[in-house]
Scaffold this active site. Sequence first.
Site, PDB file in Angstrom:
ATOM      1  N   GLN A  64       0.821  -1.212   0.000  1.00 17.71           N
ATOM      2  CA  GLN A  64       0.000   0.000   0.000  1.00 17.71           C
ATOM      3  C   GLN A  64       0.853   1.260   0.000  1.00 17.71           C
ATOM      4  O   GLN A  64       0.832   2.037  -0.939  1.00 17.71           O
ATOM      5  CB  GLN A  64      -0.945  -0.010   1.204  1.00 17.71           C
ATOM      6  CG  GLN A  64      -2.000   1.071   1.166  1.00 17.71           C
ATOM      7  CD  GLN A  64      -3.199   0.719   2.049  1.00 17.71           C
ATOM      8  OE1 GLN A  64      -3.328  -0.384   2.569  1.00 17.71           O
ATOM      9  NE2 GLN A  64      -4.091   1.665   2.223  1.00 17.71           N
ATOM     10  N   ASP A  65       1.609   1.481   1.068  1.00 12.10           N
ATOM     11  CA  ASP A  65       2.547   2.599   1.114  1.00 12.10           C
ATOM     12  C   ASP A  65       3.689   2.226   2.051  1.00 12.10           C
ATOM     13  O   ASP A  65       3.622   1.200   2.730  1.00 12.10           O
ATOM     14  CB  ASP A  65       1.865   3.921   1.504  1.00 12.10           C
ATOM     15  CG  ASP A  65       1.306   3.951   2.915  1.00 12.10           C
ATOM     16  OD1 ASP A  65       1.195   2.881   3.551  1.00 12.10           O
ATOM     17  OD2 ASP A  65       0.975   5.042   3.405  1.00 12.10           O
TER      18      ASP A  65
END
Length: 227
Positions: A64-65
């Site tokens: 995701q990040d």
Amino acid sequence: MKHFIGNDWDHVLAPVFESGEYHKLHVFLKKEYQTKQIYPDMYHIFTAFKLTPFKDTKVVILGQDPYHNPSQANGMSFSVMPGTPLPPSLRNIYKELYDDVGAQPVNHGYLKRWADQGVLLLNAVLTVPYGQANGHQGKGWEMVTDAAIKALSERGQVVFILWGRFAQNKIPLIDQDKNVIIKSAHPSPFSANRGFFGSRPFSRCNAALKEFGRAPVDWQLPPNTEA
């Protein structure tokens, strides 16, 4: 052509890098790095692309990040800097890795060995402010990483490993006639027992690569990060 990465990804992503939208992202990030603690450091933003050129990419593990605490993020999804304690999700990945293919757990979380074999460890968003998970979501990175996913999908013969709902939201970008998708719950402690453990993504990935006529990934990590 702009050279942000230094390999064939610069050509693949040139339409994005030369766009007005990317310029806005660049201006935004410059200010963020000047005024806040942002991870990873500026020199590691494109590490995943630098280590795994487009022509060599045969697997994508989508995150995701980046990790948002000090000394963790290194530009590769799920990977942490050498000498950093293993995050819970990575501990669970190692557990499944052992149960699936017998790879011995190691005491570091540096996944470069996978990247060197054609595993693109890609986060959908490539930067994050300290302590603010998803803090740069929607700021423009998605146009870069979506373009990368689409380009790989179009080329074909890629195994996309998608853990959790966020990663699986990218499925519409992938041509399933030309590629293989392996999906399950996320390895986070909150969801690992709901379908990640026992999903055998690593052996399934190698089986798919064999069908493509491509070399399998040796998932065993070296016992130390210098190896």
